[in-house]
Design an enzyme around this catalytic site. Structure first.
Site, PDB file in Angstrom:
ATOM      1  N   TYR A  46       0.881  -1.638  -0.072  1.00 45.95           N
ATOM      2  CA  TYR A  46       0.350  -0.217   0.271  1.00 45.95           C
ATOM      3  C   TYR A  46       1.028   1.396  -0.085  1.00 45.95           C
ATOM      4  O   TYR A  46       2.570   1.717   0.072  1.00 45.95           O
ATOM      5  CB  TYR A  46      -1.020  -0.016   0.734  1.00 45.95           C
ATOM      6  CG  TYR A  46      -0.112   0.279   2.568  1.00 45.95           C
ATOM      7  CD1 TYR A  46       0.698  -0.279   3.248  1.00 45.95           C
ATOM      8  CD2 TYR A  46      -0.496   2.097   3.352  1.00 45.95           C
ATOM      9  CE1 TYR A  46       1.270  -0.465   4.543  1.00 45.95           C
ATOM     10  CE2 TYR A  46      -0.093   1.338   4.808  1.00 45.95           C
ATOM     11  CZ  TYR A  46      -0.130   1.101   5.049  1.00 45.95           C
ATOM     12  OH  TYR A  46       1.605   1.112   5.780  1.00 45.95           O
ATOM     13  N   LYS A 161       6.606  -1.660   1.876  1.00 47.00           N
ATOM     14  CA  LYS A 161       4.917  -0.575   2.037  1.00 47.00           C
ATOM     15  C   LYS A 161       4.099  -2.384   2.245  1.00 47.00           C
ATOM     16  O   LYS A 161       2.969  -1.958   1.588  1.00 47.00           O
ATOM     17  CB  LYS A 161       4.779   0.292   2.219  1.00 47.00           C
ATOM     18  CG  LYS A 161       3.692   1.040   2.967  1.00 47.00           C
ATOM     19  CD  LYS A 161       4.394   2.112   2.806  1.00 47.00           C
ATOM     20  CE  LYS A 161       3.725   3.368   3.449  1.00 47.00           C
ATOM     21  NZ  LYS A 161       3.079   3.798   4.834  1.00 47.00           N
ATOM     22  N   GLU A 193      12.316   2.958  13.736  1.00 53.17           N
ATOM     23  CA  GLU A 193      11.070   4.134  14.363  1.00 53.17           C
ATOM     24  C   GLU A 193      10.216   4.410  14.434  1.00 53.17           C
ATOM     25  O   GLU A 193      10.047   2.991  15.484  1.00 53.17           O
ATOM     26  CB  GLU A 193      10.736   3.956  12.382  1.00 53.17           C
ATOM     27  CG  GLU A 193       9.557   2.053  12.154  1.00 53.17           C
ATOM     28  CD  GLU A 193       9.741   2.301  10.684  1.00 53.17           C
ATOM     29  OE1 GLU A 193       9.814   2.987  10.134  1.00 53.17           O
ATOM     30  OE2 GLU A 193       9.482   0.946  10.066  1.00 53.17           O
ATOM     31  N   LEU A 217      10.836   1.494   7.195  1.00 53.60           N
ATOM     32  CA  LEU A 217      10.912   2.055   5.591  1.00 53.60           C
ATOM     33  C   LEU A 217      11.720   2.906   5.370  1.00 53.60           C
ATOM     34  O   LEU A 217      11.220   4.547   5.914  1.00 53.60           O
ATOM     35  CB  LEU A 217       9.306   2.332   6.137  1.00 53.60           C
ATOM     36  CG  LEU A 217       8.323   2.830   4.599  1.00 53.60           C
ATOM     37  CD1 LEU A 217       8.033   1.324   3.876  1.00 53.60           C
ATOM     38  CD2 LEU A 217       6.891   3.934   5.118  1.00 53.60           C
TER      39      LEU A 217
END
Ligand code: PDD
Length: 307
Positions: A46, A161, A193, A217
């Protein structure tokens, strides 16, 4: 592309339909079979693309990352770049000036039998829809948020992702239980993160963010913040951040396309710096807002996707 019938969510009086495999349909009519591999296996990827005051922000970079995610899961991109641009524009152009998040998902599709093995002939499903991003109130100060650190239990391909977000969902639940709004994942003593954001800290006047690797990411906002730091001559580096450095950071920020740059004012119950958004954050936020405005002006002068 006209919505078939019925209406979905509305923004500024405009109904927000859903893009489903080439058609705009009302939200309540947008259905996929229960055997869709995205549902059964999380076999899908996505993107979330922000639109600020009617201008898509860093669209090219989001579509490049989508391609990268598709390549990584061995799924051919079902749409050309042109078709993606058209599909996404059909979701935000009618809303005239709204702040929106365009969610885009590509699944490997639905097949008669449930089998882990990838089908030989693939017919992916593509869905996309817009949701409003709450407008920033320029007159009220950003209060910042409280975060906790948590052991990162995710897989080792967080650079993809993918929609396998259960660890992120559970982490958010843990944060909520501990009176915090977000989480910073830590693996082998390294802060990596947030649960849906990238991490920056200011330590000894140096802006630091973990380098790109399989464990995080490659955030589009992260890249922009690095570009803005470079252009403004702000001392910065991509370097590992250990837990001790995180604990003594003067400032901590979390970045994402929908939340922009968010200052963390409390970590594991302790104040970060002065316990309020710091001066480096103030400056970077201004640079970021200016970049959004430049993008908007470029979009409406016909020079799209400059930033
Ligand atoms: N998430 N890291 C993770 C795990 C994320 O889920 C996100 C974004 C980011 C920031 O990436 P970007 O700057 O490109 O938005 C980093 C989106 C917004 C989401 O899942 O809703």
């Amino acid at each position: 592309m006209a919505a078939r019938r019925g209406h979905g969510h509305a923004v500024a009086g405009v109904n927000l339909p859903v893009y489903l495999n080439g058609q705009l349909v009302a939200r309540e009519e947008a259905c996929l079979p229960i055997t869709d591999r995205g549902l059964l296996f999380g076999d899908s990827v996505y993107e979330v693309i922000p639109v600020f005051r009617g201008a898509a922000f860093r669209l090219r970079q989001h579509l490049d990352r989508l391609q990268r995610s598709l390549d990584a899961i061995r799924l051919a991109n079902p749409l050309s770049r042109e078709a993606w641009l058209k599909a996404i524009a059909s979701l935000y152009e009618p809303t005239a000036g709204a702040d929106l998040a365009i969610y885009v998902q590509v699944t490997r599709g639905a097949y008669p039998t449930r089998a882990h093995r990838m089908p030989q002939a693939t017919s992916p499903n593509v869905i996309a829809f817009a949701s409003p991003i709450p407008a920033r109130d320029p007159d009220s100060a950003n209060p910042g948020l409280r975060a906790i650190t948590l052991n990162d239990i995710r897989w080792h391909r967080c650079d993809i992702k993918s929609t396998n977000l259960l660890p992120n969902v559970l982490a958010q639940a843990e944060a909520q239980q501990r009176q915090a709004e977000d989480v910073i994942f830590v693996r082998d003593g390294r802060a990596l993160e947030g649960s849906a954001s990238n991490l920056f800290i200011v330590l000894d006047e140096l802006l630091l963010t973990p380098p790109k690797c399989d464990e995080i990411l490659p955030g589009i906002t992260r890249e922009l913040v690095l570009d803005l730091a470079r252009d403004a001559g702000i001392a910065h580096a991509e370097a590992g951040i250990d837990e001790a450095e995180l604990a003594r950071a003067e400032e901590i920020w979390l970045t994402s396309s929908t939340r922009e740059i968010v200052p963390v004012v409390q970590l594991n119950g302790e104040p970060v710096g002065q316990g309020k958004p710091g001066p480096h954050w103030q400056r970077m936020d201004q640079l970021y807002q200016a970049a959004k405005e430049r993008n908007r002006l470029a979009a409406f002068s016909g020079n799209r996707h400059e930033n």
